[in-house]
Design a protein around this motif. Structure first.
Motif, short mmCIF file in Angstrom:
data_model
loop_
_atom_site.label_atom_id
_atom_site.label_comp_id
_atom_site.label_asym_id
_atom_site.label_seq_id
_atom_site.Cartn_x
_atom_site.Cartn_y
_atom_site.Cartn_z
N UNK A 273 -4.49 16.55 -18.22
CA UNK A 273 -6.58 16.66 -18.55
C UNK A 273 -7.22 18.08 -17.37
N UNK A 274 -6.29 18.54 -16.71
CA UNK A 274 -6.69 19.90 -15.62
C UNK A 274 -8.13 19.55 -14.84
N UNK A 275 -7.92 17.98 -14.60
CA UNK A 275 -9.19 17.98 -13.42
C UNK A 275 -8.70 18.41 -12.25
N UNK A 276 -9.43 19.03 -11.03
CA UNK A 276 -8.89 19.34 -10.04
C UNK A 276 -9.24 18.39 -9.27
N UNK A 277 -10.72 17.05 -9.62
CA UNK A 277 -10.17 16.67 -8.26
C UNK A 277 -9.23 15.05 -8.32
N UNK A 278 -8.76 15.40 -9.96
CA UNK A 278 -7.08 14.41 -9.69
C UNK A 278 -6.02 15.26 -8.27
N UNK A 279 -6.27 16.53 -7.88
CA UNK A 279 -4.85 17.03 -7.65
C UNK A 279 -6.10 16.71 -6.11
N UNK A 280 -6.66 16.96 -5.95
CA UNK A 280 -7.12 17.02 -4.52
C UNK A 280 -7.02 15.29 -4.26
N UNK A 281 -7.70 14.15 -5.20
CA UNK A 281 -6.91 12.82 -4.76
C UNK A 281 -5.45 12.96 -4.90
N UNK A 282 -4.39 13.43 -5.33
CA UNK A 282 -3.60 13.16 -5.28
C UNK A 282 -2.98 13.43 -3.82
N UNK A 283 -3.62 14.52 -3.42
CA UNK A 283 -2.51 15.22 -1.71
C UNK A 283 -3.44 14.34 -1.20
N UNK A 284 -5.05 13.32 -1.37
CA UNK A 284 -5.44 12.96 -0.16
C UNK A 284 -4.74 11.90 -0.04
N UNK A 285 -4.04 11.23 -0.94
CA UNK A 285 -3.34 9.65 -1.22
C UNK A 285 -1.78 10.26 -0.03
N UNK A 286 -1.51 11.05 -0.19
CA UNK A 286 -0.12 11.81 0.28
C UNK A 286 0.43 11.05 1.90
N UNK A 287 -0.49 11.08 2.69
CA UNK A 287 -0.81 10.37 4.29
C UNK A 287 -1.28 9.44 4.12
N UNK A 288 -2.47 8.46 4.37
CA UNK A 288 -2.20 6.99 4.33
C UNK A 288 -0.85 6.92 3.40
N UNK A 289 -0.18 6.49 2.31
CA UNK A 289 0.45 5.97 1.98
C UNK A 289 2.01 6.25 2.80
N UNK B 191 1.17 -1.21 -0.04
CA UNK B 191 -0.50 0.01 -0.19
C UNK B 191 0.77 1.37 -0.09
N UNK B 192 2.35 1.16 0.08
CA UNK B 192 3.41 1.94 1.05
C UNK B 192 3.43 2.61 -0.34
N UNK B 193 3.28 1.59 -1.60
CA UNK B 193 3.59 1.66 -3.29
C UNK B 193 3.22 1.57 -4.09
N UNK B 194 1.74 1.21 -3.80
CA UNK B 194 0.77 1.63 -4.15
C UNK B 194 0.20 3.22 -4.37
N UNK B 195 -0.06 3.41 -2.76
CA UNK B 195 -0.53 5.08 -2.17
C UNK B 195 0.57 5.60 -3.50
N UNK B 196 1.92 5.73 -3.47
CA UNK B 196 2.63 6.15 -4.51
C UNK B 196 1.98 6.65 -5.68
N UNK B 197 1.58 5.11 -6.68
CA UNK B 197 1.21 5.05 -7.71
C UNK B 197 -0.12 5.73 -7.79
N UNK B 198 -0.56 6.15 -6.67
CA UNK B 198 -2.32 7.12 -6.79
C UNK B 198 -1.85 8.47 -7.29
N UNK B 199 -0.49 8.57 -6.34
CA UNK B 199 -0.44 10.12 -6.36
C UNK B 199 0.04 10.64 -7.75
#
Lengths: 243, 153
Positions: free
Chosen positions: A80-96, A62-70
């Protein structure tokens, strides 16, 4: 994909998914850990210390997949400049980062009885520690970009992509270089691990993944709510200025 | 979004893909450059082909050869052979060995080459392989256990 890029639609889905993900994740993880700790057999060589596997391996993946998600979200954000993608990347950092730290801590506890050392600077351990530092740097960068910028900074996304170079290095470190850490037991449908160990491990991975997903959804909702509150405050301040 | 926007989107896609390819190339080059430095230990064959200077701190890793562990009269000094199928290096170590230190199992010895070609170890680390086998299978011969694991693949 584009259907879920709409924040309102995403929020409806996320609100519905967060709690089931978290509850199912905690229940499944608890069951898998109980299975691994009390019911699964001891290893012929390592004895009972092998049981830390059910924490260590899911945490590492999960530590590695977390960065994969980021990295994936950063790619979508940049192209594509999707604002949700930016939010998703930020959200994955702490659990990763949490899972990476858990992997390093459990690995250290396991290394002492198995190898005779808490820590060695071999390729696998060093590249995993680098991943933890990358997470810290990403969090600091995303935080600074969110606080001081206008929220459109692409620097965290670029860092998220650059940092992804470390992921294949972690995976192949035990294959390319001599290392104290053993090569992977499970790869591409093959397992050098007896089923008695494999099944609780896979269940544990499912539980960890659900917790990860639940935390990411909850954090995405929190970040969205925060930005909405900020926008509302800004509008209010502006209308007061006009009045 | 108009057609201009779609074009910008494609441009960004190509740019990011090119950047990723360059990044991956740079990463692979760096890893290639590190291929000998990043190894944690020398194999016996590498040590035989290109011996490190006497007295320089190095690590030696390989298999503890079966039947090679000999305990000296003082009870704490052991001698054993580390091999990799191509070469073998005699090792001497004085101290407490890790639990998993066994014959026909992996070991990493930290120390230096002595003047007589014996590796003088200050510390031993046990290296286990990627196989996990339940204790109940321990009484099978190693070959049976391996076959049982292979069956589950």
């Amino acid at each position: 994909m584009h259907r879920f890029a709409n924040p309102a639609r995403f929020l409806r889905l996320a609100r519905w998914l967060t709690l089931p993900c978290l509850v199912a994740g905690i229940v499944i993880t608890a069951a898998a850990l109980a299975w691994g700790l009390f019911s699964a057999p001891a290893d012929y060589l390592q004895g009972d210390s092998v049981r830390i596997l059910y924490l260590h391996v899911p945490a590492a993946w999960l530590g590695m997949w977390g960065w994969g998600a980021i990295a994936t979200a950063s790619f979508v954000e940049l192209v594509w400049r999707h604002p949700l993608a930016a939010i998703g990347a930020r959200a994955a950092a702490v659990p990763g980062a949490f899972y990476t730290a858990l992997c390093l801590a459990t690995g250290s506890l396991w290394g002492r009885p198995a190898w005779g050392a808490w820590w060695v600077w071999d390729g696998r351990l060093t590249s995993m520690l680098v991943l933890l530092f990358l997470y810290f740097a990403y969090m600091a960068l995303a935080d600074a970009a969110g606080r001081d910028g206008d929220g459109t900074s692409r620097i965290p996304a670029i860092f998220g992509l650059v940092g992804a170079v470390n992921i294949p290095i972690i995976h192949f470190s035990v294959i390319w270089w001599n290392s104290l850490h053993q090569p992977p037991s499970i790869s591409m449908g093959k397992s050098a691990m007896a089923d008695d160990f494999l099944y609780p491990l896979l269940v544990s991975v499912v539980g960890f993944t659900l917790i990860f997903a639940g935390v990411v959804l909850a954090r995405m909702r929190a970040i969205l709510a925060e930005s909405q509150a900020e926008a509302r405050l800004r509008r209010k301040a502006m209308s007061e200025d006009i009045a | 979004m108009n057609t201009g926007g779609i074009k910008a989107k494609h441009q960004r896609l190509v740019l990011v893909l090119v950047a990723l390819a360059a990044l991956l190339g740079a990463g692979l080059l760096a890893v290639w450059g590190l291929r000998s430095q990043a190894s944690y230990f020398y194999l016996p064959a590498e040590m035989a082909a290109n011996p490190p200077e006497t007295g320089r701190a190095v690590r030696l890793g390989g298999m503890v050869e079966a039947g090679s562990i000999k305990t000296a009269a003082d009870g704490v000094t052991i001698r054993f052979m580390v091999g990799d199928g191509k070469a073998r290096v005699p090792v001497i170590f004085r101290g407490i060995v890790p639990d998993l230190f066994k014959e026909s199992s992996g070991v990493v010895a930290e120390g230096r080459i002595g003047p007589d070609g014996t590796f003088v170890a200050d510390n031993l680390l046990a290296k286990h392989d990627e196989r996990y086998v339940p204790r109940e299978m321990k009484d099978m011969t190693e070959q049976q256990a391996r076959a049982a694991v292979v069956e589950t693949q």
